[in-house]
Write a protein that holds these residues in place. Structure first.
Motif, short mmCIF file in Angstrom:
data_model
loop_
_atom_site.label_atom_id
_atom_site.label_comp_id
_atom_site.label_asym_id
_atom_site.label_seq_id
_atom_site.Cartn_x
_atom_site.Cartn_y
_atom_site.Cartn_z
N PHE A 234 0.84 -1.19 0.00
CA PHE A 234 0.00 0.00 0.00
C PHE A 234 0.87 1.25 0.00
O PHE A 234 1.93 1.28 0.65
CB PHE A 234 -0.91 0.04 1.24
CG PHE A 234 -1.96 -1.03 1.27
CD1 PHE A 234 -3.20 -0.82 0.68
CD2 PHE A 234 -1.70 -2.25 1.87
CE1 PHE A 234 -4.17 -1.81 0.71
CE2 PHE A 234 -2.67 -3.24 1.91
CZ PHE A 234 -3.91 -3.02 1.33
N VAL A 235 0.41 2.27 -0.71
CA VAL A 235 1.03 3.59 -0.68
C VAL A 235 -0.03 4.59 -0.24
O VAL A 235 -1.09 4.68 -0.86
CB VAL A 235 1.59 4.01 -2.05
CG1 VAL A 235 2.18 5.42 -1.97
CG2 VAL A 235 2.65 3.02 -2.54
N LEU A 236 0.25 5.31 0.83
CA LEU A 236 -0.68 6.32 1.35
C LEU A 236 -0.07 7.69 1.11
O LEU A 236 0.98 8.03 1.67
CB LEU A 236 -0.94 6.10 2.84
CG LEU A 236 -1.30 4.68 3.29
CD1 LEU A 236 -1.65 4.67 4.77
CD2 LEU A 236 -2.43 4.11 2.46
N VAL A 237 -0.72 8.48 0.28
CA VAL A 237 -0.23 9.81 -0.08
C VAL A 237 -0.84 10.83 0.88
O VAL A 237 -1.99 11.23 0.74
CB VAL A 237 -0.56 10.15 -1.55
CG1 VAL A 237 -0.01 11.52 -1.91
CG2 VAL A 237 0.00 9.08 -2.48
N CYS A 238 -0.05 11.21 1.89
CA CYS A 238 -0.50 12.14 2.93
C CYS A 238 0.35 13.41 2.90
O CYS A 238 0.62 14.02 3.93
CB CYS A 238 -0.39 11.47 4.30
SG CYS A 238 -1.26 9.90 4.43
N SER A 239 0.74 13.81 1.69
CA SER A 239 1.71 14.90 1.52
C SER A 239 1.05 16.26 1.32
O SER A 239 1.52 17.08 0.52
CB SER A 239 2.61 14.59 0.32
OG SER A 239 1.83 14.32 -0.84
N HIS A 240 -0.05 16.51 2.03
CA HIS A 240 -0.77 17.78 1.91
C HIS A 240 -1.40 17.85 0.53
O HIS A 240 -2.51 17.38 0.34
CB HIS A 240 0.16 18.95 2.20
CG HIS A 240 -0.56 20.23 2.50
ND1 HIS A 240 -1.60 20.30 3.41
CD2 HIS A 240 -0.41 21.48 2.03
CE1 HIS A 240 -2.05 21.53 3.47
NE2 HIS A 240 -1.35 22.27 2.64
N PHE A 241 -0.73 18.41 -0.47
CA PHE A 241 -1.23 18.33 -1.84
C PHE A 241 -0.66 17.05 -2.43
O PHE A 241 0.54 16.82 -2.40
CB PHE A 241 -0.76 19.53 -2.67
CG PHE A 241 -1.61 19.80 -3.88
CD1 PHE A 241 -2.39 20.93 -3.95
CD2 PHE A 241 -1.63 18.92 -4.95
CE1 PHE A 241 -3.18 21.18 -5.07
CE2 PHE A 241 -2.41 19.15 -6.07
CZ PHE A 241 -3.19 20.29 -6.13
N PRO A 242 -1.51 16.15 -2.99
CA PRO A 242 -1.00 14.87 -3.48
C PRO A 242 0.11 15.05 -4.51
O PRO A 242 -0.09 15.70 -5.53
CB PRO A 242 -2.24 14.23 -4.10
CG PRO A 242 -3.40 14.88 -3.43
CD PRO A 242 -2.96 16.29 -3.16
N PHE A 243 1.29 14.47 -4.24
CA PHE A 243 2.39 14.57 -5.19
C PHE A 243 2.14 13.69 -6.40
O PHE A 243 2.72 13.91 -7.48
CB PHE A 243 3.71 14.17 -4.51
CG PHE A 243 3.93 12.69 -4.41
CD1 PHE A 243 4.70 12.00 -5.36
CD2 PHE A 243 3.34 11.95 -3.38
CE1 PHE A 243 4.87 10.64 -5.27
CE2 PHE A 243 3.53 10.58 -3.29
CZ PHE A 243 4.29 9.92 -4.23
N TYR A 244 1.30 12.68 -6.24
CA TYR A 244 0.99 11.75 -7.32
C TYR A 244 -0.48 11.89 -7.66
O TYR A 244 -1.34 11.70 -6.81
CB TYR A 244 1.29 10.31 -6.88
CG TYR A 244 1.02 9.26 -7.95
CD1 TYR A 244 1.89 9.11 -9.02
CD2 TYR A 244 -0.08 8.42 -7.86
CE1 TYR A 244 1.65 8.15 -10.00
CE2 TYR A 244 -0.32 7.45 -8.83
CZ TYR A 244 0.55 7.32 -9.89
OH TYR A 244 0.32 6.36 -10.86
#
Length: 513
Positions: A234-244
């Protein structure tokens, strides 16, 4: 904290968050090899750290990647109100989503508040957690009418609220609406404990490790800017604005705003409570603890990122408001924050697309990240562990409701197009010779638009002002000394380093010859 830097009569010259200055955080090395994990989390703010903490406790091997330092983004620059009162929203949610989903929104945020409270109590975390009422007040007839509708929405949803005809400040109001039993805290003292617990239980944190893209497969690979890969289920994108952003679906459905805070030692005793104005420009009030004494945090003045270049005027407006309401005995701090908005005001939390169960995102908390991010962490954890969560459908990133999404979608993207064109045709504002020390401006270098900043030593820092995200032209932010994108909200330092996404690549540096 260095008390000598504080002055009684002037605002601090450089922005600095009280939360960041009042706690010492651990540091972590950058990723320097390919590794495997069960879950990869991108983003070291409250969402990423809380989710990492929860998943590690469930026995999964979790790796967290942070492009800079943990807790140095919006989480480190928040007002830190833990509340389900997210401005005037429940009447609108009922009208747009229906009664049950509006109730789901409220319950998810109240359960987030209770989760934080339980973690604090169970672990005896010294983070100044205190229950406070959240109070929104109206100074105009129009806002008063909205408050009356909101109170009726509270009654329909079973929200414990109270109507007030006055508040304990020198502000003439039409009325106010209190949501009872909300809370405030020191977010970094709380999250420092979660981060430490996560690492002690085998979790891995890598700072200064920028995620660049995701290679999708049965086991996805997060590829860093330096070329290292983290392979996981799993990859969880929690980088404020999604980098992906698969197929570019989210760049067009999100926009970013900046808002401002000052921290002061008040002349008058603070009466308690967390306050927010229903009218514009927004005004926010709460107190915090510093060295055992109360200080007052005064916030507001929100605007789209890159749409206001003279940002010092926003700090000055907050100063004037603070003098009128609580008095200023001593200036302590000033700082700003960046917040992401969705078109329908409800966060995107869940699978990035409905048919891909392995890549998840969490974004769009508006200005209410303490409760929303905790609700997100709990939902992301349930999705990874394949557990039911009643908020899953409401927060689904793949939703797209015609009203009001379509109108806002068109308006937002016309605004982006307008700023893209404006930046391409706009001339320079100054020449290099015109710049004073500590000043930045758009200039021309070899016939090309560029951004120049002259530091206190007289040295120039010159960058290409074309945003590395989608080629919009950046604007100078004089209050933060940064280059900000008016299209999608990316921000860069005077030397071109990325401060805020969605951009992941730095600006090109130029010389003056």
């Amino acid at each position: 904290m260095d008390q000598e830097k504080f002055t009684k009569d002037s605002m601090p010259t450089a922005p600095e968050s009280y939360w960041r200055d009042s706690v010492t955080l651990p540091s972590f090395e950058a990723l320097k090899q390919d590794i495997d994990a069960d879950v990869t989390i991108v983003g070291g703010g409250i969402t990423g750290i809380t989710t990492a903490y929860l998943l590690q406790k469930e026995g999964l091997q979790v790796v967290l990647l942070e492009g800079g330092e943990i807790l140095n983004g919006t989480t480190g620059h928040t007002t830190a109100k833990i509340t389900a009162q997210h401005d005037i929203i429940y009447d609108e949610l009922i009208g747009h989503f229906g009664l049950e989903k509006a109730r789901t929104y409220y319950v998810a945020n109240m359960e987030a508040k209770e989760f934080i409270e339980n973690i604090v109590k169970e672990n005896n975390i010294d983070c100044d957690f205190e229950e406070q009422d959240a109070i929104i007040y109206a100074t105009s007839d129009d806002s008063m009418q909205k408050l009356e509708k909101e109170y009726r929405a509270y009654e329909r949803l079973g929200i414990k609220g109270e109507f007030l005809d006055k508040i304990p400040f020198n502000i003439t109001i039409q009325g106010a609406l209190a949501m009872k039993n909300q809370a405030q805290f020191h977010p970094l003292k709380y999250l420092k404990h979660l981060a430490s617990s996560f690492v002690e239980n085998g979790g891995k944190i890598y700072e200064n490790t920028t995620a660049d893209t995701i290679e999708e497969a049965a086991k996805s690979k997060v590829v860093t800017r330096d070329g290292y890969k983290v392979t996981s289920d799993f990859v969880l994108v929690c980088s404020h604005f999604p980098f992906y952003d698969k197929k570019g679906m989210h760049f067009a459905r999100l926009y970013q705003e900046r808002s401002y805070l000052i921290a002061v030692k008040a002349r008058d005793e603070y009466p308690g409570g967390m306050y927010l104005s229903a009218d514009q420009p927004t005004r926010s009030l709460r107190y915090a603890k510093m060295d055992g004494e109360n200080i007052v945090l005064v916030g507001g003045e929100g605007h789209k990122t890159g749409h206001s270049t003279d940002t010092m005027k926003h700090y000055q407006a907050l100063e004037n408001f603070a003098r009128q309401t609580v008095g200023i005995e001593e200036f302590l701090y000033r700082w700003s924050a960046q917040d992401i908005y969705t078109l329908d005001k409800v966060p995107y939390i869940g699978r990035i697309t409905s048919n891909d169960p392995s890549i998840l995102i969490a974004t769009g908390y508006k200005k209410w990240g303490m409760s929303s991010s905790t609700a997100a962490a709990r939902l992301l954890t349930d999705l990874v562990l394949k557990r039911d969560n009643p908020a899953q459908e409401l927060f689904s990133p793949s939703r797209f409701d015609a009203d009001p999404d379509f109108r806002k979608f068109m308006s937002q993207n016309m605004d982006v197009a307008g700023h893209f064109i404006k930046g391409k045709v706009e001339g320079q504002s100054k020449s290099l010779d015109d710049l004073s020390e500590g000043e930045g401006a758009v200039v021309k270098i070899n016939g090309k638009r560029a951004g120049a900043y002259k530091d206190e030593a007289g040295e120039f820092h010159i960058v290409d002002t074309t945003c590395t995200h989608m080629k919009c032209e950046l604007e100078w932010n004089n209050g933060e000394h940064s280059w900000d994108c008016p299209c999608h909200g990316s921000r860069f330092s005077i030397d071109g380093d990325v401060l805020e996404g969605p951009a992941t690549k730095p600006l090109d540096k130029l010389n003056s010859n």
